[in-house]
Scaffold this motif. Structure first.
Motif, PDB file in Angstrom:
ATOM      1  N   SER A   7       4.690   9.117   0.470  1.00 10.07           N
ATOM      2  CA  SER A   7       4.198  10.313  -0.228  1.00 10.07           C
ATOM      3  C   SER A   7       2.711  10.522   0.076  1.00 10.07           C
ATOM      4  CB  SER A   7       4.398  10.162  -1.729  1.00 10.07           C
ATOM      5  OG  SER A   7       3.430   9.278  -2.230  1.00 10.07           O
ATOM      6  N   PRO A   8       2.221  11.768  -0.021  1.00  7.77           N
ATOM      7  CA  PRO A   8       0.809  12.033   0.301  1.00  7.77           C
ATOM      8  C   PRO A   8      -0.154  11.218  -0.556  1.00  7.77           C
ATOM      9  CG  PRO A   8       2.022  14.084   0.016  1.00  7.77           C
ATOM     10  CD  PRO A   8       2.966  12.984  -0.348  1.00  7.77           C
ATOM     11  N   GLU A   9       0.236  10.932  -1.823  1.00 12.61           N
ATOM     12  CA  GLU A   9      -0.652  10.157  -2.713  1.00 12.61           C
ATOM     13  C   GLU A   9      -0.825   8.725  -2.182  1.00 12.61           C
ATOM     14  OE1 GLU A   9       1.892  11.968  -3.709  1.00 12.61           O
ATOM     15  OE2 GLU A   9       0.978  13.542  -4.920  1.00 12.61           O
ATOM     16  N   ILE A  10       0.300   8.137  -1.792  1.00 12.96           N
ATOM     17  CA  ILE A  10       0.240   6.757  -1.276  1.00 12.96           C
ATOM     18  C   ILE A  10      -0.492   6.750   0.072  1.00 12.96           C
ATOM     19  CG2 ILE A  10       1.608   4.785  -0.464  1.00 12.96           C
ATOM     20  CD1 ILE A  10       3.777   5.629  -2.433  1.00 12.96           C
ATOM     21  N   ASP A  11      -0.187   7.728   0.887  1.00 14.23           N
ATOM     22  CA  ASP A  11      -0.833   7.799   2.201  1.00 14.23           C
ATOM     23  C   ASP A  11      -2.355   7.962   2.054  1.00 14.23           C
ATOM     24  OD1 ASP A  11      -0.579   7.813   5.031  1.00 14.23           O
ATOM     25  OD2 ASP A  11      -1.125   9.938   4.985  1.00 14.23           O
ATOM     26  N   GLY A  12      -2.738   8.795   1.053  1.00 11.71           N
ATOM     27  CA  GLY A  12      -4.179   8.998   0.797  1.00 11.71           C
ATOM     28  C   GLY A  12      -4.854   7.692   0.414  1.00 11.71           C
ATOM     29  N   LEU A  13      -4.148   6.902  -0.445  1.00 11.41           N
ATOM     30  CA  LEU A  13      -4.695   5.604  -0.877  1.00 11.41           C
ATOM     31  C   LEU A  13      -4.845   4.665   0.327  1.00 11.41           C
ATOM     32  CD1 LEU A  13      -5.550   3.834  -3.260  1.00 11.41           C
ATOM     33  CD2 LEU A  13      -3.158   3.277  -3.623  1.00 11.41           C
ATOM     34  N   GLN A  15      -5.211   5.521   3.435  1.00 14.77           N
ATOM     35  CA  GLN A  15      -6.316   6.015   4.291  1.00 14.77           C
ATOM     36  C   GLN A  15      -7.673   5.582   3.742  1.00 14.77           C
ATOM     37  OE1 GLN A  15      -5.903   7.728   7.091  1.00 14.77           O
ATOM     38  NE2 GLN A  15      -3.692   7.944   6.932  1.00 14.77           N
ATOM     39  N   LEU A  16      -7.822   5.671   2.403  1.00 13.12           N
ATOM     40  CA  LEU A  16      -9.111   5.304   1.789  1.00 13.12           C
ATOM     41  C   LEU A  16      -9.376   3.809   1.927  1.00 13.12           C
ATOM     42  CD1 LEU A  16      -9.051   7.485  -1.442  1.00 13.12           C
ATOM     43  CD2 LEU A  16     -10.660   7.681   0.434  1.00 13.12           C
ATOM     44  N   LEU A  17      -8.328   3.013   1.675  1.00 14.57           N
ATOM     45  CA  LEU A  17      -8.516   1.554   1.769  1.00 14.57           C
ATOM     46  C   LEU A  17      -8.783   1.126   3.210  1.00 14.57           C
ATOM     47  CD1 LEU A  17      -5.768   0.250  -0.692  1.00 14.57           C
ATOM     48  CD2 LEU A  17      -8.230   0.126  -1.004  1.00 14.57           C
ATOM     49  N   ALA A  18      -8.176   1.845   4.154  1.00 18.14           N
ATOM     50  CA  ALA A  18      -8.339   1.474   5.565  1.00 18.14           C
ATOM     51  C   ALA A  18      -9.774   1.673   6.050  1.00 18.14           C
ATOM     52  CB  ALA A  18      -7.383   2.282   6.434  1.00 18.14           C
ATOM     53  N   LYS A  19     -10.555   2.461   5.291  1.00 21.19           N
ATOM     54  CA  LYS A  19     -11.955   2.680   5.692  1.00 21.19           C
ATOM     55  C   LYS A  19     -12.861   1.512   5.281  1.00 21.19           C
ATOM     56  CE  LYS A  19     -11.796   7.691   5.567  1.00 21.19           C
ATOM     57  NZ  LYS A  19     -12.101   8.871   4.769  1.00 21.19           N
ATOM     58  N   LEU A  20     -12.349   0.625   4.403  1.00 20.98           N
ATOM     59  CA  LEU A  20     -13.194  -0.476   3.920  1.00 20.98           C
ATOM     60  C   LEU A  20     -13.361  -1.533   5.004  1.00 20.98           C
ATOM     61  CD1 LEU A  20     -11.683  -0.917   0.348  1.00 20.98           C
ATOM     62  CD2 LEU A  20     -13.779   0.262   0.972  1.00 20.98           C
ATOM     63  N   PRO A  21     -14.537  -2.214   5.010  1.00 18.54           N
ATOM     64  CA  PRO A  21     -14.732  -3.271   6.014  1.00 18.54           C
ATOM     65  C   PRO A  21     -13.712  -4.387   5.831  1.00 18.54           C
ATOM     66  CG  PRO A  21     -16.613  -3.114   4.510  1.00 18.54           C
ATOM     67  CD  PRO A  21     -15.691  -2.022   4.160  1.00 18.54           C
ATOM     68  N   PRO A  25      -5.535  -0.264   9.159  1.00 22.27           N
ATOM     69  CA  PRO A  25      -4.397   0.467   8.585  1.00 22.27           C
ATOM     70  C   PRO A  25      -3.282  -0.464   8.080  1.00 22.27           C
ATOM     71  CG  PRO A  25      -5.016   1.373  10.715  1.00 22.27           C
ATOM     72  CD  PRO A  25      -5.823   0.151  10.529  1.00 22.27           C
ATOM     73  N   ARG A  26      -3.030  -1.539   8.846  1.00 21.43           N
ATOM     74  CA  ARG A  26      -1.947  -2.446   8.446  1.00 21.43           C
ATOM     75  C   ARG A  26      -2.282  -3.190   7.148  1.00 21.43           C
ATOM     76  NH1 ARG A  26       2.283  -5.124  11.493  1.00 21.43           N
ATOM     77  NH2 ARG A  26       1.629  -3.924  13.295  1.00 21.43           N
ATOM     78  N   SER A  27      -3.503  -3.744   7.094  1.00 23.79           N
ATOM     79  CA  SER A  27      -3.868  -4.487   5.878  1.00 23.79           C
ATOM     80  C   SER A  27      -4.067  -3.538   4.701  1.00 23.79           C
ATOM     81  CB  SER A  27      -5.107  -5.345   6.108  1.00 23.79           C
ATOM     82  OG  SER A  27      -6.018  -4.692   6.920  1.00 23.79           O
ATOM     83  N   ALA A  28      -4.463  -2.275   4.973  1.00 24.72           N
ATOM     84  CA  ALA A  28      -4.585  -1.281   3.891  1.00 24.72           C
ATOM     85  C   ALA A  28      -3.200  -0.982   3.323  1.00 24.72           C
ATOM     86  CB  ALA A  28      -5.219  -0.009   4.432  1.00 24.72           C
ATOM     87  N   ARG A  29      -2.190  -0.948   4.188  1.00 21.84           N
ATOM     88  CA  ARG A  29      -0.816  -0.718   3.702  1.00 21.84           C
ATOM     89  C   ARG A  29      -0.363  -1.886   2.822  1.00 21.84           C
ATOM     90  NH1 ARG A  29       0.454   1.770   8.658  1.00 21.84           N
ATOM     91  NH2 ARG A  29       1.114  -0.175   9.590  1.00 21.84           N
ATOM     92  N   ARG A  30      -0.727  -3.092   3.233  1.00 25.34           N
ATOM     93  CA  ARG A  30      -0.348  -4.282   2.445  1.00 25.34           C
ATOM     94  C   ARG A  30      -1.017  -4.260   1.079  1.00 25.34           C
ATOM     95  NH1 ARG A  30      -1.581  -9.595   5.296  1.00 25.34           N
ATOM     96  NH2 ARG A  30      -0.674 -10.415   3.392  1.00 25.34           N
ATOM     97  N   ALA A  31      -2.344  -3.900   1.086  1.00 22.13           N
ATOM     98  CA  ALA A  31      -3.078  -3.859  -0.182  1.00 22.13           C
ATOM     99  C   ALA A  31      -2.496  -2.784  -1.097  1.00 22.13           C
ATOM    100  CB  ALA A  31      -4.556  -3.587   0.092  1.00 22.13           C
ATOM    101  N   THR A  32      -2.147  -1.628  -0.508  1.00 21.55           N
ATOM    102  CA  THR A  32      -1.584  -0.541  -1.304  1.00 21.55           C
ATOM    103  C   THR A  32      -0.238  -0.966  -1.905  1.00 21.55           C
ATOM    104  OG1 THR A  32      -2.618   1.017   0.207  1.00 21.55           O
ATOM    105  CG2 THR A  32      -0.890   1.896  -1.216  1.00 21.55           C
ATOM    106  N   LEU A  33       0.595  -1.584  -1.081  1.00 23.89           N
ATOM    107  CA  LEU A  33       1.904  -2.036  -1.575  1.00 23.89           C
ATOM    108  C   LEU A  33       1.735  -3.059  -2.699  1.00 23.89           C
ATOM    109  CD1 LEU A  33       4.160  -2.351   1.580  1.00 23.89           C
ATOM    110  CD2 LEU A  33       4.624  -1.018  -0.474  1.00 23.89           C
ATOM    111  N   HIS A  34       0.731  -3.942  -2.517  1.00 22.16           N
ATOM    112  CA  HIS A  34       0.475  -4.955  -3.546  1.00 22.16           C
ATOM    113  C   HIS A  34       0.085  -4.282  -4.867  1.00 22.16           C
ATOM    114  CE1 HIS A  34      -1.082  -8.628  -5.389  1.00 22.16           C
ATOM    115  NE2 HIS A  34      -2.136  -7.905  -5.739  1.00 22.16           N
ATOM    116  N   LEU A  35      -0.811  -3.310  -4.769  1.00 19.77           N
ATOM    117  CA  LEU A  35      -1.253  -2.605  -5.982  1.00 19.77           C
ATOM    118  C   LEU A  35      -0.085  -1.860  -6.627  1.00 19.77           C
ATOM    119  CD1 LEU A  35      -4.674  -1.196  -4.743  1.00 19.77           C
ATOM    120  CD2 LEU A  35      -4.350  -2.875  -6.548  1.00 19.77           C
ATOM    121  N   ALA A  42      -2.733  -3.704 -12.507  1.00 20.87           N
ATOM    122  CA  ALA A  42      -3.704  -4.035 -11.452  1.00 20.87           C
ATOM    123  C   ALA A  42      -4.536  -2.826 -11.069  1.00 20.87           C
ATOM    124  CB  ALA A  42      -2.964  -4.550 -10.220  1.00 20.87           C
ATOM    125  N   MET A  43      -3.910  -1.654 -11.099  1.00 26.45           N
ATOM    126  CA  MET A  43      -4.617  -0.475 -10.580  1.00 26.45           C
ATOM    127  C   MET A  43      -5.638   0.104 -11.559  1.00 26.45           C
ATOM    128  SD  MET A  43      -2.091   1.667  -8.172  1.00 26.45           S
ATOM    129  CE  MET A  43      -0.585   1.583  -9.085  1.00 26.45           C
TER     130      MET A  43
END
Lengths: 200, 238
Positions: A7-13, A15-21, A25-35, A42-43
């Protein structure tokens, strides 16, 4: 056309996490799934902490540290020695020195002089450092810049600017790290260590 | 394609989280850049300090690509001068001039080879700074020559004599003797005696090379002489 799997909401999250040092993209997906798996427990605290940080944390007007109050807690702490000022490049360096139980105060330059990146003295917090170092309560300035060409060029430039401030200027030692084995050290570290040898 | 060469590191800029784009003055491939994967890690950071001499292997699918570079340290020159402000600024000045004056990927082996003795002098604690400055002036004259703007300092442009050369014409870049200068001496640039350097003479030498570098290379490219060079000269003046 098929509906998007994410969904666009999850994808947006993501994208935002993937910008962090440290996150791609892969680890951002893992972090999003974890949250998402942990749910609001947690959120919501994370969202609250981020909102609080965005609203309240600002650079200290005295030293440049990041804190919720201005001047920061380090600058107003009466247990800290106001006679010693440690100059560092970035806030991360201040946090590193705090691990070494340093009890003086800090000044954060916000970078180093760099010919390649076009950073000159006016781009750094050098004028405020000279002003602070010239105050009567300050007796020593420790230059804790990185052992790089840019870091040491900045250190020498500041030493020169501080010559009329009436303070002792010192710098961190460079050489063999704790637990370091000579056989594994790089040539640069060994050269510096040999040059900085002292009576034993 | 792939090549190996030796080079001096001129600088490195962070690219992404762990890589850097390193700028090198190579012996046979001129000023060249390349991506160093993992270059911002602790092990490689020390290698990529300006002035270090390295062995470089460059790989790219096409010659015009940025390509990736792998570096191996030969001489840790930067570490030798970190504690001495004048030597450090001299090294920074050399690297900054090479980085800004030389065109990319145009081979100038004489500029690379000319820089090595200057760096050797910088590393030698026994050499006084006036001799280092003289070597740096020589090197900057070499840069001008390599780029086609060489000065003719062999004989007087007016009288043809080869001795008592004291000035350089700012228009032609040719030497002028004391006798040949006559009433124009005020308008000419001073030519220092590089073989017997004095502090004042070296400052005149840098004024001379700075004038021609600026006129021939920096101003036409809408640039100014690098601040690292200005800071080195400011230190020399004191």
């Amino acid at each position: 056309m098929a509906a998007p799997v994410i969904s666009p909401e999850i994808d947006g999250l993501i994208q935002l996490l993937a910008k962090l040092p440290g996150l791609g993209p892969r680890s951002a997906r893992r972090a999003t799934l974890h949250l998402l798996k942990k749910g609001p427990s947690a959120m919501e605290p994370l969202a609250r902490a981020l909102t609080e940080a965005a609203r309240n944390i600002k650079p200290c007007g005295v030293c440049g540290n990041l804190d919720t109050v201005d001047p920061c807690h380090i600058c107003t702490d009466p247990r800290r020695d106001p006679a010693i000022l440690c100059v560092v490049e970035e806030v991360a360096d201040l946090w590193a020195l705090e691990r070494a139980a340093y009890k003086g105060r800090y000044h954060i330059l916000g970078g180093v002089l760099s010919a390649l990146d076009g950073v000159g003295p006016d781009d750094l917090n050098i004028a405020s450092l000279i002003d602070r170092a010239s105050r009567p309560e300050v007796s020593e300035v420790i230059l804790a810049m990185n052992a790089t060409v840019d870091g040491q060029t900045t250190a020498h430039y500041i030493t020169d600017r501080l010559k009329d401030a009436g303070v002792t200027v010192t710098s961190l030692a460079h050489g063999v790290p704790m637990g370091g084995e000579l056989d594994y050290l790089d040539d640069g570290t060994l050269t510096t260590a040999l040059r900085a040898r002292r009576p034993f | 394609m792939e090549w190996t060469d030796e080079a001096l590191v001129l600088g490195a800029a962070k690219h992404g989280e762990s890589s850097v784009i390193v700028e090198l003055l190579t012996r046979s491939h001129g000023r060249h850049k390349g991506l160093v994967r993992g270059g911002s890690g602790g092990r490689m950071r020390g290698v990529m300090q300006a002035g270090n001499r390295v062995a470089v292997t460059w790989r790219g699918r096409l010659a015009e690509h940025l390509g990736t570079a792998t570096l191996e340290l030969i001489d840790a020159n930067a570490a030798s001068v970190l504690s001495d402000p004048t030597r450090l600024l001299a090294l920074a000045s050399l690297c900054a001039v090479a980085s800004t004056a030389l065109p990319e990927r145009e081979a100038h082996p004489e500029v690379f080879l000319g820089a090595l003795p200057v760096i050797a002098l910088l590393r030698d604690d026994a050499t006084d700074i006036t001799h280092i400055a003289a070597a740096l002036v020589y090197w900057e004259l070499g840069v001008l020559g390599a780029l086609g703007y060489g000065l003719d300092l062999t004989s007087c442009a007016v009288t043809g004599q080869t001795d008592d050369l004291a000035y350089v014409s700012p228009r032609t870049g040719r030497a002028v003797s004391r006798a040949g200068a006559g009433e124009y001496a005020e308008r000419l640039l001073k030519l220092p005696v590089l073989t017997d350097p004095t502090p004042d003479g070296m400052l005149a030498g840098f004024d001379l090379t700075g004038y021609f570098l600026e006129r021939s290379i920096y101003v036409p490219n809408r640039m100014r002489l690098p601040p690292a060079r200005d800071r080195f000269l400011a230190l020399l003046r004191r």
